[in-house]
Design a protein around this motif. Structure first.
Motif, mmCIF file in Angstrom:
data_model
loop_
_atom_site.group_PDB
_atom_site.id
_atom_site.type_symbol
_atom_site.label_atom_id
_atom_site.label_comp_id
_atom_site.label_asym_id
_atom_site.label_seq_id
_atom_site.Cartn_x
_atom_site.Cartn_y
_atom_site.Cartn_z
ATOM 1 N N THR A 177 49.627 26.586 29.804
ATOM 2 C CA THR A 177 50.344 26.030 28.668
ATOM 3 C C THR A 177 49.393 25.911 27.478
ATOM 4 O O THR A 177 48.192 26.093 27.625
ATOM 5 C CB THR A 177 50.904 24.632 28.998
ATOM 6 N N ASN A 178 49.942 25.593 26.332
ATOM 7 C CA ASN A 178 49.109 25.285 25.167
ATOM 8 C C ASN A 178 48.604 23.863 25.342
ATOM 9 O O ASN A 178 49.318 22.904 25.083
ATOM 10 C CB ASN A 178 49.915 25.413 23.871
ATOM 11 N N ARG B 37 53.274 28.539 26.511
ATOM 12 C CA ARG B 37 52.479 29.649 26.013
ATOM 13 C C ARG B 37 53.264 30.937 26.214
ATOM 14 O O ARG B 37 53.733 31.214 27.301
ATOM 15 C CB ARG B 37 51.152 29.733 26.755
ATOM 16 N N ASP C 97 52.509 34.261 26.359
ATOM 17 C CA ASP C 97 51.651 35.443 26.561
ATOM 18 C C ASP C 97 52.465 36.509 27.279
ATOM 19 O O ASP C 97 52.942 36.317 28.377
ATOM 20 C CB ASP C 97 50.444 35.087 27.438
#
Length: 72
Positions: A41-42, A69, A71
């Motif tokens: 996660t961020n 996140r 990605d």
């Protein structure tokens, strides 16, 4: 002027409260399932778990807007 428990319960506007409880439950479940399945996660993953669990409706929304996140 004290109210009994049944008087308090009967005075709750269930037409408004019930849909909010359903929305909150759905957001919580979907956010928790996603949190378990996602690898990163961020920010720290454990912090997002606390935010999801303790900040009822805003917590899961913040998780999906900021914490997740993307990605890939």
């Amino acid at each position: 002027m004290e109210q009994t428990f049944s008087e308090v319960i009967s005075s709750i506007p269930w037409g408004i409260v019930a849909p909010l409880l359903v929305i909150q439950s759905i957001l919580l479940i979907v956010a928790l399932v996603d949190w378990f399945r996602i690898e990163s996660t961020n920010g720290p993953k454990w912090v997002w778990l606390i935010i999801i669990l303790f900040f009822n409706i805003p917590g899961p929304i913040l998780y999906f807007l900021i914490g997740r996140r993307n990605d890939g």
